[in-house]
Design an enzyme around this catalytic site. Sequence first.
Site, PDB file in Angstrom:
ATOM      1  N   SER A   1       0.894  -1.060   0.112  1.00  0.00           N
ATOM      2  CA  SER A   1      -0.018   0.028   0.138  1.00  0.00           C
ATOM      3  C   SER A   1       1.113   1.277  -0.068  1.00  0.00           C
ATOM      4  O   SER A   1       2.142   1.106   0.061  1.00  0.00           O
ATOM      5  CB  SER A   1      -0.955  -0.157   1.262  1.00  0.00           C
ATOM      6  OG  SER A   1      -1.479   1.504   1.504  1.00  0.00           O
TER       7      SER A   1
ATOM      8  N   TYR B   1      -3.869  -0.595   9.870  1.00  0.00           N
ATOM      9  CA  TYR B   1      -3.481  -0.769   8.425  1.00  0.00           C
ATOM     10  C   TYR B   1      -2.264  -0.552   8.016  1.00  0.00           C
ATOM     11  O   TYR B   1      -1.402  -1.273   7.456  1.00  0.00           O
ATOM     12  CB  TYR B   1      -4.619  -0.173   7.868  1.00  0.00           C
ATOM     13  CG  TYR B   1      -4.586  -0.450   6.184  1.00  0.00           C
ATOM     14  CD1 TYR B   1      -5.185  -1.661   5.900  1.00  0.00           C
ATOM     15  CD2 TYR B   1      -3.986   0.366   5.650  1.00  0.00           C
ATOM     16  CE1 TYR B   1      -4.979  -1.740   4.282  1.00  0.00           C
ATOM     17  CE2 TYR B   1      -3.978   0.220   4.033  1.00  0.00           C
ATOM     18  CZ  TYR B   1      -4.590  -0.862   3.565  1.00  0.00           C
ATOM     19  OH  TYR B   1      -4.328  -1.031   2.316  1.00  0.00           O
TER      20      TYR B   1
HETATM   21  P1  NAP Z   1     -11.680  -5.369  -1.445  1.00  0.00           P
HETATM   22  O1  NAP Z   1     -12.615  -5.633  -2.669  1.00  0.00           O
HETATM   23  O2  NAP Z   1     -12.204  -5.188  -0.173  1.00  0.00           O
HETATM   24  O3  NAP Z   1     -10.670  -6.870  -1.207  1.00  0.00           O
HETATM   25  C1  NAP Z   1     -10.374  -7.323  -0.024  1.00  0.00           C
HETATM   26  C2  NAP Z   1     -10.228  -8.800  -0.303  1.00  0.00           C
HETATM   27  O4  NAP Z   1      -9.898  -9.385   0.906  1.00  0.00           O
HETATM   28  C3  NAP Z   1     -11.842  -9.287  -0.404  1.00  0.00           C
HETATM   29  O5  NAP Z   1     -11.856 -10.185  -1.503  1.00  0.00           O
HETATM   30  C4  NAP Z   1     -12.076 -10.050   0.650  1.00  0.00           C
HETATM   31  O6  NAP Z   1     -12.974 -10.997   0.765  1.00  0.00           O
HETATM   32  C5  NAP Z   1     -10.669 -10.455   1.117  1.00  0.00           C
HETATM   33  N1  NAP Z   1     -10.725 -10.715   2.796  1.00  0.00           N
HETATM   34  C6  NAP Z   1     -10.663  -9.967   3.541  1.00  0.00           C
HETATM   35  N2  NAP Z   1     -10.502 -10.445   5.034  1.00  0.00           N
HETATM   36  C7  NAP Z   1     -10.353 -11.724   4.654  1.00  0.00           C
HETATM   37  C8  NAP Z   1     -10.343 -12.812   5.610  1.00  0.00           C
HETATM   38  N3  NAP Z   1     -10.520 -12.706   6.915  1.00  0.00           N
HETATM   39  N4  NAP Z   1     -10.203 -14.041   4.828  1.00  0.00           N
HETATM   40  C9  NAP Z   1     -10.294 -14.018   3.572  1.00  0.00           C
HETATM   41  N5  NAP Z   1     -10.646 -13.065   2.914  1.00  0.00           N
HETATM   42  C10 NAP Z   1     -10.621 -11.858   3.263  1.00  0.00           C
HETATM   43  O7  NAP Z   1     -10.832  -4.333  -1.498  1.00  0.00           O
HETATM   44  P2  NAP Z   1      -9.373  -4.214  -2.368  1.00  0.00           P
HETATM   45  O8  NAP Z   1      -9.347  -2.689  -2.487  1.00  0.00           O
HETATM   46  O9  NAP Z   1      -9.442  -4.990  -3.537  1.00  0.00           O
HETATM   47  O10 NAP Z   1      -8.318  -4.752  -1.549  1.00  0.00           O
HETATM   48  C11 NAP Z   1      -7.339  -5.986  -1.969  1.00  0.00           C
HETATM   49  C12 NAP Z   1      -5.979  -5.545  -1.468  1.00  0.00           C
HETATM   50  O11 NAP Z   1      -5.408  -4.192  -1.900  1.00  0.00           O
HETATM   51  C13 NAP Z   1      -5.775  -5.400  -0.071  1.00  0.00           C
HETATM   52  O12 NAP Z   1      -4.716  -6.007   0.553  1.00  0.00           O
HETATM   53  C14 NAP Z   1      -5.696  -3.785   0.296  1.00  0.00           C
HETATM   54  O13 NAP Z   1      -5.373  -3.545   1.469  1.00  0.00           O
HETATM   55  C15 NAP Z   1      -4.896  -3.421  -0.994  1.00  0.00           C
HETATM   56  N6  NAP Z   1      -4.875  -2.226  -1.327  1.00  0.00           N
HETATM   57  C16 NAP Z   1      -6.227  -1.433  -1.726  1.00  0.00           C
HETATM   58  C17 NAP Z   1      -5.993   0.001  -2.128  1.00  0.00           C
HETATM   59  C18 NAP Z   1      -7.392   0.503  -2.804  1.00  0.00           C
HETATM   60  O14 NAP Z   1      -7.012   1.761  -2.810  1.00  0.00           O
HETATM   61  N7  NAP Z   1      -8.427  -0.072  -2.889  1.00  0.00           N
HETATM   62  C19 NAP Z   1      -4.755   0.737  -2.134  1.00  0.00           C
HETATM   63  C20 NAP Z   1      -3.542  -0.214  -1.537  1.00  0.00           C
HETATM   64  C21 NAP Z   1      -3.822  -1.523  -0.963  1.00  0.00           C
HETATM   65  P3  NAP Z   1     -14.536 -11.005   1.016  1.00  0.00           P
HETATM   66  O15 NAP Z   1     -15.140  -9.783   0.405  1.00  0.00           O
HETATM   67  O16 NAP Z   1     -14.984 -12.462   0.791  1.00  0.00           O
HETATM   68  O17 NAP Z   1     -14.705 -10.734   2.718  1.00  0.00           O
END
Ligand code: NAP
Length: 260
Positions: free
Chosen positions: A152, A165
């Site tokens: 991130s 986080y």
């Molecule tokens: P997201 O759609 O909310 O994806 C998060 C994923 O993690 C979901 O598929 C969720 O599954 C899974 N997850 C969370 N807790 C879990 C658990 N206890 N067991 C199994 N699966 C779990 O959001 P995203 O933005 O795509 O996030 C993906 C990654 O990118 C994360 O690590 C986030 O920190 C990182 N990131 C995102 C951004 C951004 O701006 N969006 C920026 C930097 C980094 P469920 O939906 O089934 O719970």
Amino acid sequence: MGLESFQLTDRVALITGAGSGIGQAIAVALAEAGADVVGVYRRDADDTAEAVESTGRRFVGIQADLADVDAHGGTQIIGTAVARAGHLDILVNNAGIIARSPGLDLTLRDWRTVLDTNLTATFLLSQAAGRHFAARDVPAGQCRGKIVNIASLLSFQGGINVAGYTASKSGLAGLTRALANEWASLGINVNAIAPGYIETAATHDLLADPDRSSAIGSRIPAGRWGRPGDVAGAAVFLASAASAYVHGVVLPVDGGWLSR
Ligand code: NAP
């Protein structure tokens, strides 16, 4: 080295959090590059399965709560993936959560859930995958395995009201370097991607807040928020032979945010 070094034909890639957002986009991109996909999900990954299978590749789903680190321990998930998909070449540690709260109010429970999901589960899965990769018999000089962690901007910066986080993602950058340093000589590449502000469920609250949303948008040199697909190309590169000599980087995919 030709363009074929970016191909992932017949590789098997395990992606956590494959059911949505960035994880889904990476799963589909790796399938388009030729890989079969093992998708770890908590709620469902039906859309991802359909999108992967529409590329002609196989999708294997594994349901797991990654926050329950004592229950899965990493080895169970990697063992199931290898048993069902035949082998494993690529691990993408993407699943992650945010608990938004001022540091003064952040509960121990939220701190632990965020650290367990984002950092401890990543370590345990990497360790189990690393053991599988290290035991593989491959020709000298060939990659044994690839690990791509989704870090991130808060692997580099402090953030606002996200102490757990930020601690987890900063730890993830350190873990990436530590394991890269240990495992490069084994032919295992460990790297990370640091996405900028990407439109997903995780950023829904920020996007819905007009002040924060426009303050963030106006600071991004590229002039827009990112979309999940913006992260996919870097993941294909770091999962492929094209990145064979790349170890321990945290690659920003952020529209220029960190360069500002
Ligand atoms: P997201 O759609 O909310 O994806 C998060 C994923 O993690 C979901 O598929 C969720 O599954 C899974 N997850 C969370 N807790 C879990 C658990 N206890 N067991 C199994 N699966 C779990 O959001 P995203 O933005 O795509 O996030 C993906 C990654 O990118 C994360 O690590 C986030 O920190 C990182 N990131 C995102 C951004 C951004 O701006 N969006 C920026 C930097 C980094 P469920 O939906 O089934 O719970």
